[in-house]
Design an enzyme around this catalytic site. Structure first.
Site, short mmCIF file in Angstrom:
data_model
loop_
_atom_site.label_atom_id
_atom_site.label_comp_id
_atom_site.label_asym_id
_atom_site.label_seq_id
_atom_site.Cartn_x
_atom_site.Cartn_y
_atom_site.Cartn_z
N HIS A 173 -3.29 10.80 0.81
CA HIS A 173 -2.74 10.75 2.13
C HIS A 173 -2.07 12.05 2.85
CE1 HIS A 173 -0.97 7.20 4.93
NE2 HIS A 173 -0.54 8.64 5.62
N ARG B 112 0.74 -1.21 -0.03
CA ARG B 112 0.05 -0.02 -0.04
C ARG B 112 0.94 1.32 0.00
NH1 ARG B 112 -2.56 2.96 4.84
NH2 ARG B 112 -3.90 4.50 3.59
N GLU C 18 -3.61 -0.04 8.26
CA GLU C 18 -2.36 0.21 9.06
C GLU C 18 -2.29 -0.24 10.35
OE1 GLU C 18 -1.26 4.39 9.34
OE2 GLU C 18 -1.65 4.74 7.49
N GLU D 152 -7.40 8.25 6.68
CA GLU D 152 -7.59 8.90 8.07
C GLU D 152 -8.29 10.48 7.57
OE1 GLU D 152 -4.27 8.54 10.42
OE2 GLU D 152 -4.36 6.20 10.30
N TYR E 148 -4.18 1.56 16.06
CA TYR E 148 -2.72 1.78 16.99
C TYR E 148 -3.01 1.43 18.40
CZ TYR E 148 -0.60 3.30 12.54
OH TYR E 148 -0.28 3.06 11.48
N ASN F 290 -7.37 1.75 10.20
CA ASN F 290 -6.02 1.93 10.58
C ASN F 290 -6.49 1.86 12.13
OD1 ASN F 290 -5.21 2.32 8.05
ND2 ASN F 290 -4.79 4.45 8.29
#
Ligand code: IFM
Length: 468
Positions: free
Chosen positions: A132, A88, A376, A177, A307, A305
């Site tokens: 992005h 990606r 991600e 995002e 985290y 994504n």
């Protein structure tokens, strides 16, 4: 390779995924490419922002970054040796249209064409993100995402790129995002363009959604195989069960998640938006008839994504600052997760919350939730390069925990089709510059030498274990 595979945990311990599961790695244009003024690339909002004194760590910029623009063959070789199914990357809009409109720059298109061809030659499926965060500065000068025109230009840019690469790139992501673009960019001001506005940020959020819808239409018209969007969804956890903290979680969910998932997956605006944004959202004139239909057209996949979880606590409300109210309302604060390790970003490592987020999403949207790709996931750690090796055991344990958590979500019925590790390379971590290293490949920013870390070998073995 400076380590032996036998140093690393046994393949039997690896979390296993169903056949056909896609293993990938991810990067983004401004974070790795460099060559900021070469071959007709125009300035983006991140060039402007990073060159503004005081905005990034030590004034770091993406001028050179990892010099991927010139060294992409080496990076494709790293991906091939890693054994990923898919890579990606993102396309820098200002390389394709220097000022965000008009004819395409052939040299910009050529660069991505060469990259795509070399990926295909290496047996790697390209997955392209169209946006992005590197908005052409000329469009920001005309209002940026606050104005609908930017969404319309985004659709034109999408059509150009999809026309050129659509036959060779099977997976397309419209936006990465949008929360960061709208709220870090136009409300908190910690990302480019660095604005601190209330209504402007909400208008930006809406126009990003409209841009996504128009871009989806352009991708469909070009006949691409798969198209979707990537959201950074938060797992918001109340600090206590008090009414005040629970109400703060509702607002945080609205500000981070529902603002995107409700229009995109359910074709409606969040029912909680008035209690969250009050007069900033009521009576707005940027929403037009037909927008929800455009925004909610079917996706082939939802990119997520993920985290870390966020602990939400009610905090004093600062009426005086509408900009902060939009993104955080200043009523929630990240409080400690006692006894939990933190990454170099200070983010708590709580893999279970990854499972919880995915299972909750499936519960909330049922069959309206399309197949998911984790676009991600990864961690920044305090890496040290010694004698040509980086023994990043903390990163390996983060990845192991999160892949196991992902597997648990699959077992619980969430249709997850792929996982893209962030990131292939250490890179420009936005306002934090080169201070934070997310790569499984170390980059020496003086020499630009790449050194695979232990996590690279670990991921390679995990992927290989799925081939047996
Ligand atoms: O580096 C970023 C990436 O650009 C977007 N998602 C989060 C990553 C780590 O902060």
């Amino acid at each position: 390779m400076n380590h032996t595979d036998s140093d690393l945990s046994d393949a039997a311990d690896f979390p296993h995924f169903p056949p056909g599961f896609v293993f990938g790695a991810a990067t983004a244009s401004y974070q790795i490419e460099g060559a900021a003024t070469e071959d007709g690339r125009g300035p983006s909002i991140w060039d402007t922002y990073s060159h503004t004194p005081g905005k990034t760590h030590h004034g770091h910029t993406g001028d050179v970054a990892c010099d991927h623009y010139h060294r992409y063959p080496e990076d494709v070789a790293l991906l091939r040796d890693l054994g990923v199914d898919s890579y990606r990357f993102s396309i820098a809009w200002p390389r394709i249209q220097a000022d965000g409109s008009g004819a395409a720059n052939p040299k910009g298109l050529d660069f991505y064409s060469r990259l795509v061809d070399s990926l295909l030659e290496a047996g790697i499926e390209p997955a392209a993100t169209l946006y992005h965060w590197d908005l052409p500065q000329a469009l920001e000068d005309r209002g940026g995402w606050r104005v609908r025109e930017t969404a319309e230009r985004f659709a034109e840019y999408t059509a150009i790129v999809a026309d050129h690469l659509g036959d060779r790139v099977p997976r397309w992501i419209t936006l990465n995002e949008p929360w960061c673009s709208a709220f870090l960019g136009y409300s908190v001001g910690r990302h480019a363009p660095g604005a601190r506005e209330g209504r402007g940020a909400l208008a930006a959020a809406h126009h990003l959604l409209v841009g996504h819808g128009l871009s989806m239409r352009a991708l469909r018209a070009a006949g691409v195989r798969e198209a979707g969007i990537t959201l950074n969804l938060d797992r918001n956890v109340p600090a206590t069960e008090s009414d005040a903290d629970l109400a703060a979680v509702v607002r945080a969910d609205t500000q981070h998640n529902l603002v995107w998932t409700e229009p995109i997956l359910a074709g409606r605006y969040p029912a909680t938006e008035e209690e969250t944004w009050g007069d900033l959202i009521t009576g707005q004139d940027f929403r037009l008839d037909g927008d929800l239909e455009l925004i909610s057209q079917p996706l082939d996949f939802l990119g997520i994504n993920y985290y870390r979880p966020i602990v939400v606590a009610a905090a004093p409300h600062r009426e005086s600052d509408p900009a902060v109210r939009v993104a955080t309302d200043n009523r929630y604060a990240e409080t400690d997760y006692p006894g939990v390790r933190r990454t170099a970003m200070g983010w708590p490592v709580v893999p279970d919350s990854f499972t919880d987020l995915l299972v909750a999403l499936r519960k909330a949207y049922g069959d309206a939730l399309p197949p998911v790709h984790i676009t991600e996931n990864g961690s920044a750690e305090h890496d040290v390069l010694v004698d040509g090796a980086v023994h990043d055991t903390d990163r390996i344990s983060y990845l192991e925990g999160h892949l196991s958590a992902l597997r648990a979500a699959v077992d619980a019925g969430v249709d997850v089709r792929g996982y893209y590790l962030w990131s292939l390379l250490d890179n420009f971590e936005w306002a934090l510059g080169y201070d934070k290293r997310f790569g499984i490949v170390h980059v020496d920013y003086d020499t630009l030498v790449r050194t695979p870390k232990d996590s690279y070998a670990w991921y390679r073995r995990l992927i290989a274990a799925h081939r047996d």
